[in-house]
Design a protein around this motif. Structure first.
Motif, short mmCIF file in Angstrom:
data_model
loop_
_atom_site.label_atom_id
_atom_site.label_comp_id
_atom_site.label_asym_id
_atom_site.label_seq_id
_atom_site.Cartn_x
_atom_site.Cartn_y
_atom_site.Cartn_z
N ARG A 155 0.83 -1.21 0.00
CA ARG A 155 0.00 0.00 0.00
C ARG A 155 0.87 1.26 0.00
O ARG A 155 0.64 2.19 -0.77
CB ARG A 155 -0.94 -0.01 1.21
N SER A 156 1.89 1.28 0.86
CA SER A 156 2.70 2.51 0.98
C SER A 156 3.57 2.74 -0.25
O SER A 156 3.72 3.85 -0.70
CB SER A 156 3.56 2.46 2.25
N GLN A 157 4.10 1.66 -0.83
CA GLN A 157 4.99 1.80 -1.99
C GLN A 157 4.24 2.00 -3.29
O GLN A 157 4.61 2.80 -4.13
CB GLN A 157 5.85 0.54 -2.16
N THR A 158 3.17 1.21 -3.46
CA THR A 158 2.60 1.08 -4.79
C THR A 158 1.37 1.96 -5.02
O THR A 158 1.02 2.22 -6.16
CB THR A 158 2.28 -0.41 -5.08
N THR A 159 0.75 2.46 -3.96
CA THR A 159 -0.39 3.35 -4.17
C THR A 159 0.00 4.57 -5.00
O THR A 159 -0.71 4.95 -5.93
CB THR A 159 -1.03 3.75 -2.82
N PRO A 160 1.17 5.20 -4.74
CA PRO A 160 1.57 6.33 -5.60
C PRO A 160 1.78 5.91 -7.06
O PRO A 160 1.58 6.70 -7.97
CB PRO A 160 2.90 6.79 -4.98
N LEU A 161 2.15 4.65 -7.27
CA LEU A 161 2.36 4.13 -8.62
C LEU A 161 1.04 4.09 -9.39
O LEU A 161 0.98 4.43 -10.57
CB LEU A 161 2.94 2.71 -8.50
N SER A 162 -0.01 3.69 -8.68
CA SER A 162 -1.35 3.66 -9.26
C SER A 162 -1.73 5.07 -9.74
O SER A 162 -2.20 5.27 -10.86
CB SER A 162 -2.32 3.15 -8.20
#
Length: 198
Positions: A155-162
């Motif tokens: 959640r912390s790493q990949t949410t910004p990727l989304s």
């Protein structure tokens, strides 16, 4: 067909990747597998990765992107590939985009499997209980505490990727909690649209 699959552990990316491979005849590229293969083959980037791992350090983004760059040159990836588990961060996404652009390759799309996290934890706990009841060893990743930690890291790493891919108009979302065949049907529709340039 060059796509990225996003989604937390347990969202069904592996299951759906297998079906995409069967349908489109393109390889699923896992950075872990590619890393091990490059090290085993003794390629220049593989030797660099091995030296880093032998020191106990994490392999840097540029080395991982270099391994992806080598892998997509192989014959089976000429018509496309599925990236699963990479990129994990916006910095990796930008490095990947720069590398693909330098080869004149563009991504056809990014598909994110969305999940209800509490239902996902229940699903994993149930799977662990059923495995234990059969007398089989429970996968380490199916330990609820470990799974929750992995979910938080995702959640912390990949949410910004989304958000990064949504901002580029490339992101499509699918509900990963529905029956597997329903997810597959909608996924294939999305991929056919992407292939047609819709």
């Amino acid at each position: 067909m060059r796509i990225i699959l996003l989604g937390p552990p347990g969202a069904g990316k592996g299951t759906q990747s297998t079906r995409i491979v069967e349908r489109f005849g393109i390889p699923q590229l896992s950075t872990g597998d590619m890393l091990r293969a490059a090290v085993a083959a003794g390629t220049p980037i593989g030797l660099q990765a091995k030296a880093i791992m032998d020191r106990g350090d994490l392999v840097s983004d540029d080395v991982v992107v270099g391994i992806v760059a080598d892998r997509i040159e192989e014959e089976d990836a000429r018509n496309g590939f599925i990236l699963d588990g990479f990129p994990r961060t916006v910095a990796q996404a930008e490095a990947l985009e720069a590398m693909l652009s330098s080869k004149g390759i563009k991504l056809d799309g990014v598909i994110e499997f969305t999940v209800d996290e509490s239902a996902l934890v229940e699903r994993i706990m149930k799977r662990a209980q059923e495995t234990a009841a059969r007398g089989e060893p429970v996968r380490k990743d199916d330990n609820p505490d470990i799974f929750k930690t992995r979910l938080e890291a995702y959640r912390s790493q990949t949410t910004p990727l989304s958000a990064h891919y949504a901002g580029k108009g490339m992101l499509r979302k699918l509900d990963g909690m529905r029956p597997i065949d329903d997810v597959t049907r909608d996924l294939m529709d999305l991929l056919e649209q992407a292939r047609a340039g819709a």
